[in-house]
Write a protein that holds these residues in place. Structure first.
Motif, PDB file in Angstrom:
ATOM      1  N   SER A  55       0.873  -1.171   0.000  1.00  0.00           N
ATOM      2  CA  SER A  55       0.000   0.000   0.000  1.00  0.00           C
ATOM      3  C   SER A  55       0.907   1.217   0.000  1.00  0.00           C
ATOM      4  O   SER A  55       1.585   1.476   0.997  1.00  0.00           O
ATOM      5  N   LYS A  56       0.965   1.949  -1.103  1.00  0.00           N
ATOM      6  CA  LYS A  56       1.884   3.078  -1.181  1.00  0.00           C
ATOM      7  C   LYS A  56       1.570   4.124  -0.117  1.00  0.00           C
ATOM      8  O   LYS A  56       2.468   4.657   0.534  1.00  0.00           O
ATOM      9  N   GLU A  57       0.302   4.422   0.052  1.00  0.00           N
ATOM     10  CA  GLU A  57      -0.081   5.414   1.044  1.00  0.00           C
ATOM     11  C   GLU A  57       0.411   5.018   2.437  1.00  0.00           C
ATOM     12  O   GLU A  57       0.893   5.848   3.198  1.00  0.00           O
ATOM     13  N   ASN A  58       0.332   3.732   2.749  1.00  0.00           N
ATOM     14  CA  ASN A  58       0.721   3.274   4.073  1.00  0.00           C
ATOM     15  C   ASN A  58       2.236   3.175   4.246  1.00  0.00           C
ATOM     16  O   ASN A  58       2.786   3.573   5.280  1.00  0.00           O
ATOM     17  N   ILE A  59       2.928   2.660   3.232  1.00  0.00           N
ATOM     18  CA  ILE A  59       4.378   2.492   3.356  1.00  0.00           C
ATOM     19  C   ILE A  59       5.093   3.844   3.381  1.00  0.00           C
ATOM     20  O   ILE A  59       6.180   3.980   3.932  1.00  0.00           O
ATOM     21  N   TYR A  60       4.455   4.881   2.797  1.00  0.00           N
ATOM     22  CA  TYR A  60       5.043   6.217   2.868  1.00  0.00           C
ATOM     23  C   TYR A  60       5.178   6.677   4.315  1.00  0.00           C
ATOM     24  O   TYR A  60       6.097   7.426   4.662  1.00  0.00           O
ATOM     25  N   GLN A  61       4.289   6.239   5.184  1.00  0.00           N
ATOM     26  CA  GLN A  61       4.356   6.605   6.596  1.00  0.00           C
ATOM     27  C   GLN A  61       5.581   6.022   7.286  1.00  0.00           C
ATOM     28  O   GLN A  61       5.993   6.492   8.343  1.00  0.00           O
ATOM     29  N   ALA A  62       6.153   4.984   6.672  1.00  0.00           N
ATOM     30  CA  ALA A  62       7.326   4.334   7.246  1.00  0.00           C
ATOM     31  C   ALA A  62       8.628   4.888   6.670  1.00  0.00           C
ATOM     32  O   ALA A  62       9.704   4.336   6.929  1.00  0.00           O
ATOM     33  N   GLY A  63       8.543   5.957   5.885  1.00  0.00           N
ATOM     34  CA  GLY A  63       9.752   6.567   5.329  1.00  0.00           C
ATOM     35  C   GLY A  63      10.101   6.121   3.933  1.00  0.00           C
ATOM     36  O   GLY A  63      11.165   6.486   3.411  1.00  0.00           O
ATOM     37  N   PHE A  64       9.237   5.349   3.301  1.00  0.00           N
ATOM     38  CA  PHE A  64       9.455   4.924   1.915  1.00  0.00           C
ATOM     39  C   PHE A  64       9.264   6.140   1.015  1.00  0.00           C
ATOM     40  O   PHE A  64       8.214   6.765   1.037  1.00  0.00           O
TER      41      PHE A  64
END
Length: 304
Positions: free
Chosen positions: A102-111
């Motif tokens: 999930s791009k939206e979600n993994i962005y929260q992890a610094g991706f």
């Protein structure tokens, strides 16, 4: 050996991986994951698979709920990708199969990448790469990938056509064993050149440069007539994501595979997303990831 990442675990990633792996040898395929995640998925969905011989239990135990991604599951997905990269760089794995994120979600992890394709390219310092949507009946490479449609015209130039054309030609000849592949290039605009703002002229320059190198490439082809002529070509180049994906997903009937061309190892993925709406319900179809694993194993030794 190839390794599989679980992607966004609140989606269908763990389910399709568990459904697929039993068709392959545990000596050839390993899962980068967590025992607790796979055990919970197996239990909830009542799956009959002994995943232990396949598991590299390298990620932390994590609480999760299907269909509800959060920051923790985003970190889990990102860390799985990092481990996969490390294993390839150390020579511990020859290829990677990635379940959907999930791009939206993994962005929260610094991706900080548009997608997994760009992540692997950056990690291996590869500048010339592209996504290939693959099925045995059709192969489509893309000039542009994860970007808004309104930005596509400004990104297209003759050099881009030449770069991606050479990648596709190499794939068709080296991986598919076609002696002189025939390639078709779709036009960006309706009716080919009729509504162009100069993009089609740039693509035609790229065609001429590829022909000068002896590559059999035709264009520009109207995408709306694709089903009339697609069997005459070995592969196609599409200017943007949806234009080519619609064709491969339609013909692929759930067995399409995403392949990243240009990397120094084989990376494949199922040609679908996280499917949060059916996650945890036992309804996910594993055919696409099964094909991704099969192709990864088939082609892993073509990389030196």
């Amino acid at each position: 050996m190839i390794v599989i990442t679980l992607g966004e675990i609140t989606g269908i990633g763990p389910e399709i991986v568990l459904k697929a792996i039993g068709k392959f040898s545990p000596e050839k395929v390993k899962i980068i994951g967590s025992k607790s995640v796979l055990a919970e998925t197996k239990s909830k969905l009542k799956l009959q698979i002994n995943f232990q011989p396949y598991l590299l239990d390298l990620l932390e135990k994590i609480d999760f709920e299907f269909g509800k991604p959060d920051r923790k599951t985003g970190r889990f997905a990102f860390e799985g990708l990092r481990i996969a990269v490390s294993m390839v760089k150390k020579g511990e794995a020859k290829g990677v199969v990635t379940a959907p994120i999930s791009k939206e979600n993994i962005y929260q992890a610094g991706f900080r990448y548009p997608g997994q394709t760009e992540f692997f390219a950056q990690e291996f310092r590869v500048k010339n790469y592209c996504l290939l949507a693959y099925h045995k009946e059709i192969k489509v490479a893309f000039l542009t990938l994860h970007c808004p449609l309104k930005k596509v015209p400004a990104l297209i130039n003759s050099h881009l056509v030449m770069e991606k054309g050479l990648l596709l030609y190499d794939f068709l000849s080296r991986f598919e064993g076609i002696k002189r592949p025939k390639i078709g290039l779709f036009s960006l605009n309706p009716h080919g050149r009729e509504f162009s703002s100069g993009e089609e002229e740039e693509m035609e320059k790229g065609i001429r440069r590829l022909r000068d190198l002896g590559i059999d490439i035709s264009g520009l082809m109207p995408a709306d007539s694709f089903f009339w002529y697609y069997k005459k070509y070995d592969g196609f180049i599409s200017p943007y994501h949806d234009q080519g994906m619609i064709m491969v997903k339609t013909l692929g009937r759930g067995k399409g595979v995403n392949i990243t061309l240009g990397l120094p190892f084989i990376r494949t993925a199922p040609l679908h997303g996280t499917a949060f709406d059916i996650a945890g319900k036992g309804k996910a179809d594993s055919k696409s990831i099964e094909e991704a694993i099969r192709l990864g194993l088939k082609w892993q030794d073509l990389f030196q």
